[in-house]
Design a protein around this motif. Structure first.
Motif, mmCIF file in Angstrom:
data_model
loop_
_atom_site.group_PDB
_atom_site.id
_atom_site.type_symbol
_atom_site.label_atom_id
_atom_site.label_comp_id
_atom_site.label_asym_id
_atom_site.label_seq_id
_atom_site.Cartn_x
_atom_site.Cartn_y
_atom_site.Cartn_z
ATOM 1 N N ASP A 149 0.836 -1.201 0.000
ATOM 2 C CA ASP A 149 0.000 0.000 0.000
ATOM 3 C C ASP A 149 0.871 1.252 0.000
ATOM 4 O O ASP A 149 1.961 1.279 0.583
ATOM 5 C CB ASP A 149 -0.908 0.008 1.237
ATOM 6 C CG ASP A 149 -1.948 -1.106 1.178
ATOM 7 O OD1 ASP A 149 -2.305 -1.506 0.056
ATOM 8 O OD2 ASP A 149 -2.368 -1.584 2.258
ATOM 9 N N ARG A 150 0.350 2.324 -0.614
ATOM 10 C CA ARG A 150 1.106 3.567 -0.731
ATOM 11 C C ARG A 150 1.486 4.134 0.634
ATOM 12 O O ARG A 150 2.608 4.609 0.818
ATOM 13 C CB ARG A 150 0.260 4.589 -1.513
ATOM 14 C CG ARG A 150 0.870 5.981 -1.635
ATOM 15 C CD ARG A 150 2.198 5.978 -2.354
ATOM 16 N NE ARG A 150 2.078 5.386 -3.688
ATOM 17 C CZ ARG A 150 3.106 5.202 -4.498
ATOM 18 N NH1 ARG A 150 4.329 5.533 -4.090
ATOM 19 N NH2 ARG A 150 2.933 4.663 -5.686
ATOM 20 N N ASP A 151 0.592 4.072 1.614
ATOM 21 C CA ASP A 151 0.896 4.653 2.924
ATOM 22 C C ASP A 151 2.003 3.895 3.650
ATOM 23 O O ASP A 151 2.724 4.458 4.473
ATOM 24 C CB ASP A 151 -0.360 4.695 3.800
ATOM 25 C CG ASP A 151 -0.885 3.286 4.100
ATOM 26 O OD1 ASP A 151 -0.826 2.440 3.199
ATOM 27 O OD2 ASP A 151 -1.354 3.061 5.239
ATOM 28 N N ILE B 130 4.617 2.361 2.038
ATOM 29 C CA ILE B 130 5.893 2.558 1.342
ATOM 30 C C ILE B 130 6.706 3.669 1.995
ATOM 31 O O ILE B 130 7.925 3.546 2.197
ATOM 32 C CB ILE B 130 5.645 2.874 -0.149
ATOM 33 C CG1 ILE B 130 5.109 1.628 -0.861
ATOM 34 C CG2 ILE B 130 6.930 3.358 -0.821
ATOM 35 C CD1 ILE B 130 4.793 1.839 -2.320
ATOM 36 N N ASN B 131 6.045 4.776 2.343
ATOM 37 C CA ASN B 131 6.752 5.916 2.928
ATOM 38 C C ASN B 131 7.248 5.655 4.346
ATOM 39 O O ASN B 131 8.044 6.415 4.882
ATOM 40 C CB ASN B 131 5.821 7.144 2.936
ATOM 41 C CG ASN B 131 5.402 7.557 1.542
ATOM 42 O OD1 ASN B 131 6.168 7.410 0.593
ATOM 43 N ND2 ASN B 131 4.185 8.068 1.402
ATOM 44 N N GLU C 125 8.653 0.811 -6.297
ATOM 45 C CA GLU C 125 7.461 0.947 -7.127
ATOM 46 C C GLU C 125 6.576 -0.267 -6.861
ATOM 47 O O GLU C 125 7.034 -1.402 -6.955
ATOM 48 C CB GLU C 125 7.829 1.004 -8.617
ATOM 49 C CG GLU C 125 8.535 2.285 -9.022
ATOM 50 C CD GLU C 125 8.856 2.300 -10.508
ATOM 51 O OE1 GLU C 125 8.526 1.298 -11.202
ATOM 52 O OE2 GLU C 125 9.429 3.297 -10.988
ATOM 53 N N GLU D 295 2.219 -1.848 -6.631
ATOM 54 C CA GLU D 295 0.764 -1.713 -6.754
ATOM 55 C C GLU D 295 0.149 -2.948 -6.109
ATOM 56 O O GLU D 295 0.494 -4.082 -6.467
ATOM 57 C CB GLU D 295 0.347 -1.615 -8.221
ATOM 58 C CG GLU D 295 -1.139 -1.358 -8.402
ATOM 59 C CD GLU D 295 -1.505 -1.142 -9.867
ATOM 60 O OE1 GLU D 295 -2.700 -1.184 -10.174
ATOM 61 O OE2 GLU D 295 -0.587 -0.965 -10.693
ATOM 62 N N THR E 53 5.818 -5.865 -6.671
ATOM 63 C CA THR E 53 6.660 -4.781 -6.162
ATOM 64 C C THR E 53 8.035 -4.837 -6.826
ATOM 65 O O THR E 53 8.552 -5.925 -7.125
ATOM 66 C CB THR E 53 6.835 -4.893 -4.632
ATOM 67 O OG1 THR E 53 5.550 -4.870 -4.010
ATOM 68 C CG2 THR E 53 7.678 -3.758 -4.081
#
Length: 479
Positions: free
Chosen positions: A403-405, A407-408, A449, A451, A456
């Motif tokens: 998930d995008r949240d 990754i950071n 990167e 999705e 990944t």
């Protein structure tokens, strides 16, 4: 008994001697103080001279053990270890004798709870063989039975009270043997693992010698093989990790130990209450927890080395394609277990100047993570390409994605991001932190990167076509 088993038991006894002697001062001083207090209490508070007499022999042996420890200074460990066990035995006899002293008393004022607790505590750390344990626990009991039956008659009203000694002794004996056997099994596992590591290391060094011979037949192969041999001969320096890092991973390190201690205590205390199936289930939990702890400690050692040698890079020329093959070979069995295909698409003539051990650690962690989060029948691919004077290395999988949240937060040491793998594999996120630190040391960066549901790709950059001197200059300028 085989020679190997004899060697294991000999080393196990040495191990017991070492850990026992290490803690003798603290143990002896505290136990002598406790026994002395109870002796004083028996004589002046309870006014029971007979109870006081039960304390004398343990006090004498305890003081003798402490004096011998400081005078001998470890020259005769075997004698000191035996004296320790004699001290433990005398304390055990002291508790039995204490019970017999108070046997005539009636009413609620007398309780055997304290005696039971002390006998059980002694049993857990009484480090003797099976035969000696039988004599230690059941010998005094049998002697008192003989005395009461043939020499000093015990009133019928007291036999019920006296019979409390039987379950106390049986439970203490079982606890002693279960704890001793568990210690031996854990030691045996570690011992055999170390032997296997040594055999593997010797076999690996043998293969390196063979590689050296083959390199002489081909100049190009010779250069590539020399890089691998040089990298594999480098020894990692071990050091302690920083307190800040230990506080971050304390939960992950304590959790498997809690499982090991909890289930081992459960087996130790209630072994006969469980079925064979339950015992196997608990032992499997202990085994998995031990393996998870070992993996965590392996990464912990790498991290601690980084903390104390943050500016050290052992730079040398290496072939990235061969490093990729080495990582694939190392993790192939893990991938095969999940029916995952590992592919190396790095060009065979890709040479780089790096710290080989650190880059291998980065590639190993990234490929291992890719396998962890990829479903059966999936693919994990290694490839690279030039980007703005650097070489971008990528590890691509067909797994569950991120998930995008999340990754950071993956490379933030203050965050804890842990997701179970496709087969419920556990992790701590420590491997990715190591990767980030190692790539930064090479003046590179790592990116992701991904999705969800589609896989990944982890990418990191390395300097391309650069000399060792230039690389060192660039690294120092960024620090």
């Amino acid at each position: 008994m085989s020679i190997e088993n004899q060697d294991i038991r000999k080393n196990f006894r040495q191990y017991l001697e070492d850990i026992t002697i290490k803690y003798i001062p603290a143990f002896a001083i505290s136990s002598i103080a406790i026994i002395s207090w109870f002796a004083y209490s028996d004589l002046f508070i309870r006014q029971s001279v007979n109870a006081f007499y039960t304390r004398i022999i343990p006090l004498i042996i305890g003081i003798s053990l402490l004096l011998f420890h400081y005078i001998d200074k470890g020259k005769n460990k075997n004698i000191e270890f035996k004296l320790y066990n004699i001290y433990m035995f005398s304390a055990l006899i002291m508790m039995y004798a204490k019970y017999l002293v108070y046997l005539p008393f009636e009413g609620d004022s007398f309780s055997v709870t304290g005696i039971i607790v002390v006998i059980f505590a002694i049993a857990l750390d009484y480090k003797v063989s099976f035969r000696v344990a039988i004599l230690s626990f059941f010998g005094p009991l049998a002697a008192t039975v003989v005395i009461f039956l043939f020499f000093a008659e015990l009133p019928d009203s007291k036999w019920v009270n006296y019979s409390n000694l039987f379950p106390m002794t049986i439970i203490a004996f079982i606890a002693n043997r279960a704890h001793y056997r568990l210690r031996f099994r854990l030691f045996e596992s570690n011992y055999l693992l170390n032997i296997e590591k040594q055999n593997t290391r010797e076999l690996y060094e043998e293969s390196l010698s063979t590689n050296e011979y083959l390199q002489e037949k081909n100049d190009k192969i010779e250069q590539q093989k020399k890089s691998i041999i040089s990298a594999n001969k480098e020894l990692r320096k071990l050091s302690q990790t920083k307190d800040k890092f230990l506080s971050i991973i304390s939960h992950d390190l304590k959790t498997p130990f809690n499982s090991i201690i909890g289930f081992s205590n459960l087996l130790s205390d209630h072994y006969d209450d469980f079925s064979d199936e339950d015992r196997k289930k608990y032992i499997n939990v202990i085994d998995k927890s031990a393996n998870n702890t070992y993996k965590l400690l392996d990464n912990l050692l790498e991290w601690s080395q980084l903390q104390y040698n943050r500016e050290e890079l052992n730079l040398e020329k290496a072939n990235l394609f061969l490093l990729g093959n080495e990582i694939i070979s190392l993790l192939k069995q893990t991938a095969d277990e999940k029916d995952i295909v590992l592919i190396n698409k790095i060009d065979a003539d890709t040479d780089i100047v790096v710290d080989v051990n650190k880059i291998k650690s980065v590639m190993r962690n990234l490929v291992s993570n890719a396998i962890k989060f990829t479903y059966s029948k999936g693919f994990v691919t290694l490839y690279c390409k030039p980007v703005d004077g650097h070489l971008e290395v990528a590890v691509e999988d067909t797994g569950i994605g991120i998930d995008r949240d999340k990754i950071n937060r993956l490379f933030n040491i203050s965050e804890k991001v842990s997701t179970p793998g496709t087969n419920r594999e556990s992790g701590t996120g420590l491997g990715l932190l190591l990767c980030d630190e190692f790539i930064k040391l090479h003046n590179g960066k790592i990116s992701i990167e991904s999705e969800p549901g589609k896989g990944t790709t982890f990418m990191f950059t390395l300097p391309q076509n650069i000399s060792t001197t230039q690389m060192l200059t660039q690294v120092k300028s960024t620090q």
